[in-house]
Motif scaffolding. Sequence first.
Motif, PDB file in Angstrom:
ATOM      1  N   UNK A  41      -7.088  -2.815   0.205  1.00  0.00           N
ATOM      2  CA  UNK A  41      -7.721  -2.210   1.375  1.00  0.00           C
ATOM      3  C   UNK A  41      -7.857  -0.710   1.167  1.00  0.00           C
ATOM      4  N   UNK A  42      -8.692  -0.089   1.997  1.00  0.00           N
ATOM      5  CA  UNK A  42      -8.768   1.369   2.000  1.00  0.00           C
ATOM      6  C   UNK A  42      -7.442   1.972   2.447  1.00  0.00           C
ATOM      7  N   UNK A  43      -6.782   1.320   3.398  1.00  0.00           N
ATOM      8  CA  UNK A  43      -5.491   1.821   3.872  1.00  0.00           C
ATOM      9  C   UNK A  43      -4.478   1.846   2.749  1.00  0.00           C
ATOM     10  N   UNK A  44      -4.401   0.754   1.992  1.00  0.00           N
ATOM     11  CA  UNK A  44      -3.458   0.702   0.871  1.00  0.00           C
ATOM     12  C   UNK A  44      -3.783   1.779  -0.151  1.00  0.00           C
ATOM     13  N   UNK A  45      -5.064   1.988  -0.417  1.00  0.00           N
ATOM     14  CA  UNK A  45      -5.460   3.013  -1.372  1.00  0.00           C
ATOM     15  C   UNK A  45      -5.028   4.391  -0.900  1.00  0.00           C
ATOM     16  N   UNK A  46      -5.342   4.696   0.362  1.00  0.00           N
ATOM     17  CA  UNK A  46      -5.008   6.014   0.903  1.00  0.00           C
ATOM     18  C   UNK A  46      -3.497   6.221   0.913  1.00  0.00           C
ATOM     19  N   UNK A  47      -2.755   5.232   1.372  1.00  0.00           N
ATOM     20  CA  UNK A  47      -1.302   5.355   1.442  1.00  0.00           C
ATOM     21  C   UNK A  47      -0.674   5.523   0.069  1.00  0.00           C
ATOM     22  N   UNK A  48      -1.172   4.775  -0.918  1.00  0.00           N
ATOM     23  CA  UNK A  48      -0.615   4.878  -2.256  1.00  0.00           C
ATOM     24  C   UNK A  48      -0.803   6.285  -2.818  1.00  0.00           C
TER      25      UNK A  48
END
Length: 396
Positions: free
Chosen positions: A84-91
């Motif tokens: 997800x975009x969320x996972x990408x941003x958080x990582x």
Amino acid sequence: MSTIDLAAVRADTPACPRGVFLDSAGSSLPPVQVLDEVVGHLRREAEVGGYRAHDERAAELEDGYALMARLLGCEPDEVAFTDSATRSWLAAFDAVPLKAGDRILVTEVEYAGNAIPLLHRAAEVGASVETVPSTPTGEVDVAALRELLDERVALVSLVHVPSNGGLVNPVAEVVEAAHSVGALVLLDACQSVGQLPVYAAELGVDMLSGTGRKWLRGPRGTGFLVVRRAVLPRLRPRLVDLHSGTWSAPERYELRTDARVFELWETSTADRLGLLAAVRYAVELGLEAIAAAVGERAQRLRAGLAAVPGVTVHDLGTTRCGIVSFTVEGRSPRQVRDELADHGVTVTVTGASSTRHDMTRRGLPELVRASPHYFLTLDQLDEAVAAVERVSEDVP
């Protein structure tokens, strides 16, 4: 610049005849090429098992890094795939070193999915999160940003296109200012990739996150991350596993030295193949042609809505894209959404909790959000405007 063959893309989109779909900023309609990849691979997994089915597509999956790099204007070793975009941003954010006294700068259109982890981690380490003012037209005020910058700024979090309207922030100017004090720039490109050309190297961003489900027309559960090669040594990835690194001895491990250090071993092969099909589709159409078609449709919709009595269009920005936000006097945005659905028009609602700085500043608790993609006809946009007019006329 080539133009999009409207008949062809509509033939590839089975839902096109069934109403007016105006929610590509939420989760768009995938073309049959994406559908066939996802469903076909799941069927293959049912025939031979997930491991063998994955191995059969290993070369294509590996080629996907070069394909994504072509879309995003970076190098293949700067690409990571996530769920997800969320996972990408958080990582990416979680890997940015932060300490007490550090400063993080955000814009007034910062998204809640970013703001919450920013505030959470800043409180943990003793850093601060500060908001850069907007210009009168809504974009981040680059001059104000320069005034706020100093050597304590570790990160500038920049939303390229906000969730609640059609403005496009000036990325390159922000990057130039941030880099002058050594700050990193993390670009949330969730709402821009797929409707606009977004080239990471050209923009100069250090990290870029995005999703497959919106303007790229890929499956849900897919995301991607770009991490500039020169920046990777400054980052400290914390969520790592046997894909991110190698357990080389009982007491020793080595992490990958490319962006794939941000990937985890478990992933949906079917969804990844669907995302790659969506990227191929977009690249073959041409990003400039897509941007022109989306921009034309959004402007037609804005102009039509602005002419309807009782309707107010709330989009900001001197440069605008495919998101159109509006309200109808006497109707809550949720009522408008539901009544438009009865007329075969799909829109969504965006609220202050998603873009709190901007919505609070403008006194807007909620907005109707419409996001037309290139597969819509101009007649369909006029149908949507007529439906909004009927809703407006029905106000008691």
